[in-house]
Design a protein around this motif. Sequence first.
Motif, PDB file in Angstrom:
ATOM      1  N   MET A   1      30.818  38.648  44.837  1.00  0.00           N
ATOM      2  CA  MET A   1      31.257  39.347  43.623  1.00  0.00           C
ATOM      3  C   MET A   1      31.268  40.836  43.878  1.00  0.00           C
ATOM      4  O   MET A   1      30.221  41.426  44.165  1.00  0.00           O
ATOM      5  N   PHE A   2      32.415  41.432  43.798  1.00  0.00           N
ATOM      6  CA  PHE A   2      32.527  42.871  43.999  1.00  0.00           C
ATOM      7  C   PHE A   2      32.928  43.539  42.686  1.00  0.00           C
ATOM      8  O   PHE A   2      33.949  43.189  42.094  1.00  0.00           O
ATOM      9  N   GLY A   3      32.135  44.497  42.237  1.00  0.00           N
ATOM     10  CA  GLY A   3      32.412  45.171  40.972  1.00  0.00           C
ATOM     11  C   GLY A   3      33.094  46.507  41.189  1.00  0.00           C
ATOM     12  O   GLY A   3      32.716  47.283  42.056  1.00  0.00           O
ATOM     13  N   LEU A   4      34.126  46.720  40.397  1.00  0.00           N
ATOM     14  CA  LEU A   4      34.834  47.996  40.430  1.00  0.00           C
ATOM     15  C   LEU A   4      34.561  48.643  39.079  1.00  0.00           C
ATOM     16  O   LEU A   4      35.084  48.199  38.052  1.00  0.00           O
ATOM     17  N   LEU A   5      33.685  49.642  39.102  1.00  0.00           N
ATOM     18  CA  LEU A   5      33.207  50.232  37.852  1.00  0.00           C
ATOM     19  C   LEU A   5      33.811  51.617  37.671  1.00  0.00           C
ATOM     20  O   LEU A   5      33.817  52.418  38.600  1.00  0.00           O
ATOM     21  N   GLY A   6      34.298  51.882  36.466  1.00  0.00           N
ATOM     22  CA  GLY A   6      34.822  53.219  36.192  1.00  0.00           C
ATOM     23  C   GLY A   6      35.293  53.322  34.762  1.00  0.00           C
ATOM     24  O   GLY A   6      35.612  52.310  34.144  1.00  0.00           O
ATOM     25  N   PRO A   7      35.348  54.546  34.241  1.00  0.00           N
ATOM     26  CA  PRO A   7      35.773  54.724  32.849  1.00  0.00           C
ATOM     27  C   PRO A   7      37.276  54.449  32.682  1.00  0.00           C
ATOM     28  O   PRO A   7      37.985  54.284  33.674  1.00  0.00           O
ATOM     29  N   ASN A   8      37.737  54.406  31.457  1.00  0.00           N
ATOM     30  CA  ASN A   8      39.170  54.244  31.215  1.00  0.00           C
ATOM     31  C   ASN A   8      39.935  55.361  31.902  1.00  0.00           C
ATOM     32  O   ASN A   8      39.523  56.513  31.870  1.00  0.00           O
ATOM     33  N   GLY A   9      41.023  55.002  32.543  1.00  0.00           N
ATOM     34  CA  GLY A   9      41.849  55.995  33.219  1.00  0.00           C
ATOM     35  C   GLY A   9      41.411  56.297  34.640  1.00  0.00           C
ATOM     36  O   GLY A   9      42.003  57.134  35.317  1.00  0.00           O
ATOM     37  N   ALA A  10      40.373  55.592  35.119  1.00  0.00           N
ATOM     38  CA  ALA A  10      39.827  55.862  36.454  1.00  0.00           C
ATOM     39  C   ALA A  10      40.781  55.457  37.576  1.00  0.00           C
ATOM     40  O   ALA A  10      40.694  55.972  38.692  1.00  0.00           O
ATOM     41  N   GLY A  11      41.657  54.492  37.274  1.00  0.00           N
ATOM     42  CA  GLY A  11      42.567  53.992  38.307  1.00  0.00           C
ATOM     43  C   GLY A  11      42.319  52.536  38.659  1.00  0.00           C
ATOM     44  O   GLY A  11      42.939  52.001  39.587  1.00  0.00           O
ATOM     45  N   LYS A  12      41.439  51.871  37.917  1.00  0.00           N
ATOM     46  CA  LYS A  12      41.073  50.486  38.239  1.00  0.00           C
ATOM     47  C   LYS A  12      42.282  49.546  38.166  1.00  0.00           C
ATOM     48  O   LYS A  12      42.542  48.788  39.111  1.00  0.00           O
ATOM     49  N   SER A  13      43.017  49.614  37.058  1.00  0.00           N
ATOM     50  CA  SER A  13      44.174  48.714  36.919  1.00  0.00           C
ATOM     51  C   SER A  13      45.240  49.018  37.960  1.00  0.00           C
ATOM     52  O   SER A  13      45.873  48.105  38.488  1.00  0.00           O
ATOM     53  N   SER A  14      45.432  50.283  38.244  1.00  0.00           N
ATOM     54  CA  SER A  14      46.422  50.652  39.262  1.00  0.00           C
ATOM     55  C   SER A  14      46.047  50.027  40.604  1.00  0.00           C
ATOM     56  O   SER A  14      46.905  49.485  41.311  1.00  0.00           O
ATOM     57  N   LEU A  15      44.756  50.090  40.933  1.00  0.00           N
ATOM     58  CA  LEU A  15      44.295  49.499  42.190  1.00  0.00           C
ATOM     59  C   LEU A  15      44.456  47.972  42.162  1.00  0.00           C
ATOM     60  O   LEU A  15      44.948  47.377  43.134  1.00  0.00           O
ATOM     61  N   MET A  16      44.088  47.354  41.046  1.00  0.00           N
ATOM     62  CA  MET A  16      44.207  45.898  40.910  1.00  0.00           C
ATOM     63  C   MET A  16      45.661  45.434  41.051  1.00  0.00           C
ATOM     64  O   MET A  16      45.942  44.466  41.732  1.00  0.00           O
ATOM     65  N   ARG A  17      46.555  46.137  40.352  1.00  0.00           N
ATOM     66  CA  ARG A  17      47.976  45.744  40.409  1.00  0.00           C
ATOM     67  C   ARG A  17      48.528  45.922  41.815  1.00  0.00           C
ATOM     68  O   ARG A  17      49.391  45.161  42.249  1.00  0.00           O
ATOM     69  N   THR A  18      48.023  46.939  42.518  1.00  0.00           N
ATOM     70  CA  THR A  18      48.504  47.156  43.888  1.00  0.00           C
ATOM     71  C   THR A  18      47.988  46.042  44.807  1.00  0.00           C
ATOM     72  O   THR A  18      48.753  45.501  45.607  1.00  0.00           O
ATOM     73  N   ILE A  19      46.701  45.676  44.654  1.00  0.00           N
ATOM     74  CA  ILE A  19      46.164  44.575  45.467  1.00  0.00           C
ATOM     75  C   ILE A  19      46.916  43.284  45.160  1.00  0.00           C
ATOM     76  O   ILE A  19      47.163  42.461  46.039  1.00  0.00           O
ATOM     77  N   ALA A  20      47.325  43.114  43.887  1.00  0.00           N
ATOM     78  CA  ALA A  20      48.068  41.906  43.505  1.00  0.00           C
ATOM     79  C   ALA A  20      49.535  41.964  43.970  1.00  0.00           C
ATOM     80  O   ALA A  20      50.307  41.057  43.664  1.00  0.00           O
ATOM     81  N   THR A  21      49.907  43.011  44.669  1.00  0.00           N
ATOM     82  CA  THR A  21      51.271  43.279  45.165  1.00  0.00           C
ATOM     83  C   THR A  21      52.300  43.347  44.036  1.00  0.00           C
ATOM     84  O   THR A  21      53.476  43.059  44.230  1.00  0.00           O
ATOM     85  N   LEU A  22      51.847  43.763  42.849  1.00  0.00           N
ATOM     86  CA  LEU A  22      52.773  43.913  41.721  1.00  0.00           C
ATOM     87  C   LEU A  22      53.346  45.321  41.642  1.00  0.00           C
ATOM     88  O   LEU A  22      54.316  45.563  40.939  1.00  0.00           O
ATOM     89  N   GLN A  23      52.703  46.245  42.340  1.00  0.00           N
ATOM     90  CA  GLN A  23      53.285  47.582  42.452  1.00  0.00           C
ATOM     91  C   GLN A  23      52.955  48.132  43.835  1.00  0.00           C
ATOM     92  O   GLN A  23      52.009  47.667  44.478  1.00  0.00           O
ATOM     93  N   SER A  24      53.753  49.093  44.276  1.00  0.00           N
ATOM     94  CA  SER A  24      53.527  49.612  45.623  1.00  0.00           C
ATOM     95  C   SER A  24      52.694  50.880  45.558  1.00  0.00           C
ATOM     96  O   SER A  24      52.605  51.517  44.514  1.00  0.00           O
ATOM     97  N   ALA A  25      52.096  51.224  46.666  1.00  0.00           N
ATOM     98  CA  ALA A  25      51.395  52.500  46.787  1.00  0.00           C
ATOM     99  C   ALA A  25      52.350  53.488  47.440  1.00  0.00           C
ATOM    100  O   ALA A  25      53.368  53.092  48.010  1.00  0.00           O
ATOM    101  N   ASP A  26      52.037  54.774  47.351  1.00  0.00           N
ATOM    102  CA  ASP A  26      52.873  55.782  48.018  1.00  0.00           C
ATOM    103  C   ASP A  26      52.526  55.859  49.501  1.00  0.00           C
ATOM    104  O   ASP A  26      53.404  55.895  50.350  1.00  0.00           O
ATOM    105  N   THR A  27      51.226  55.904  49.769  1.00  0.00           N
ATOM    106  CA  THR A  27      50.769  55.917  51.171  1.00  0.00           C
ATOM    107  C   THR A  27      49.532  55.033  51.271  1.00  0.00           C
ATOM    108  O   THR A  27      48.930  54.683  50.269  1.00  0.00           O
ATOM    109  N   GLY A  28      49.177  54.708  52.497  1.00  0.00           N
ATOM    110  CA  GLY A  28      47.998  53.881  52.732  1.00  0.00           C
ATOM    111  C   GLY A  28      48.380  52.432  52.941  1.00  0.00           C
ATOM    112  O   GLY A  28      49.564  52.075  52.913  1.00  0.00           O
ATOM    113  N   SER A  29      47.355  51.584  53.154  1.00  0.00           N
ATOM    114  CA  SER A  29      47.637  50.181  53.421  1.00  0.00           C
ATOM    115  C   SER A  29      46.524  49.298  52.889  1.00  0.00           C
ATOM    116  O   SER A  29      45.403  49.754  52.635  1.00  0.00           O
ATOM    117  N   ILE A  30      46.874  48.027  52.690  1.00  0.00           N
ATOM    118  CA  ILE A  30      45.875  47.022  52.322  1.00  0.00           C
ATOM    119  C   ILE A  30      46.026  45.856  53.290  1.00  0.00           C
ATOM    120  O   ILE A  30      47.110  45.264  53.394  1.00  0.00           O
TER     121      ILE A  30
END
Length: 224
Positions: free
Chosen positions: A30-59
């Motif tokens: 179980m890995f927890g991603l903790l942060g306030p609203n607007g921290a970027g959690k959903s953006s990271l989740m959607r990117t891991i789910a390959t529903l949106q792309s990142a500008d740079t970097g890799s997974i």
Amino acid sequence: MSLKINQLTKTYSNGVRALDGIDLEIGVGMFGLLGPNGAGKSSLMRTIATLQSADTGSILFNGTDIFANQMDFRKELGYLPQDFGVYPNLSAEELLSYFAQLKGISSTADRKKIVDEVLEVTNLYAVRKKNVSGYSGGMKQRFGIAQLLLNKPKLIIVDEPTAGLDPAERHRFLNVLREIGTSNTVIFSTHIVDDVRELCHELAIVNGGRVLYRGTAQAGEEAL
Ligand code: ADP
Ligand code: ADP
């Protein structure tokens, strides 16, 4: 199972930099991603789910870029988005059986087996004949988990699943995740510190699209 996130950045067209160089390595549990609203959690989740792309970097998933190998990767993935869907007036059992059929499980006996199994794991077996549209928020969240478990995913991503749940519902939901996390990788985002305390062996604290802390939950007590 390993998921390796390297220097991930994302700036939306409105100029908001939601991910600002995220580095993370995540294994089984179980890995927890903790942060306030607007921290970027959903953006990271959607990117891991390959529903949106990142500008740079890799997974990398087990060493392979998830975008290069998107179709195969998605077969290993279960993603529960923050806003769950609207359900038709069908029972949980009927809906799950229908989804199992869509996935190509053609034998009635095989479908019943997997549907019963995911209903048991999510603690919905007793209410399997009830319409999902009439379920409480907590039951709908658990139904969402049941649905994604049909794929037998190795990697499960759940985005703020306890938001809006009352304490009893929240506990039931966390117990289901805990069980799943014993043999799979579950990445769980939340803005509730206690969710992470109760559930996760490891965590990352994110804010402003950056990882502020990464480590064990115990060692993170001070950071929390
Ligand atoms: P969290 O899930 O931690 O609340 P998000 O990833 O949803 O964070 O949001 C991070 C930042 O990016 C916020 O400032 C949010 O307003 C912005 N944002 C999120 N999605 C979009 C989008 N599709 N377009 C523009 N800005 C967005
Ligand atoms: P919450 O709404 O707080 O999530 P639940 O609805 O999950 O609580 O209740 C826990 C258990 O009680 C369910 O898993 C189910 O077995 C049973 N249950 C809940 N609602 C009903 C219902 N409407 N009819 C029959 N059993 C129910």
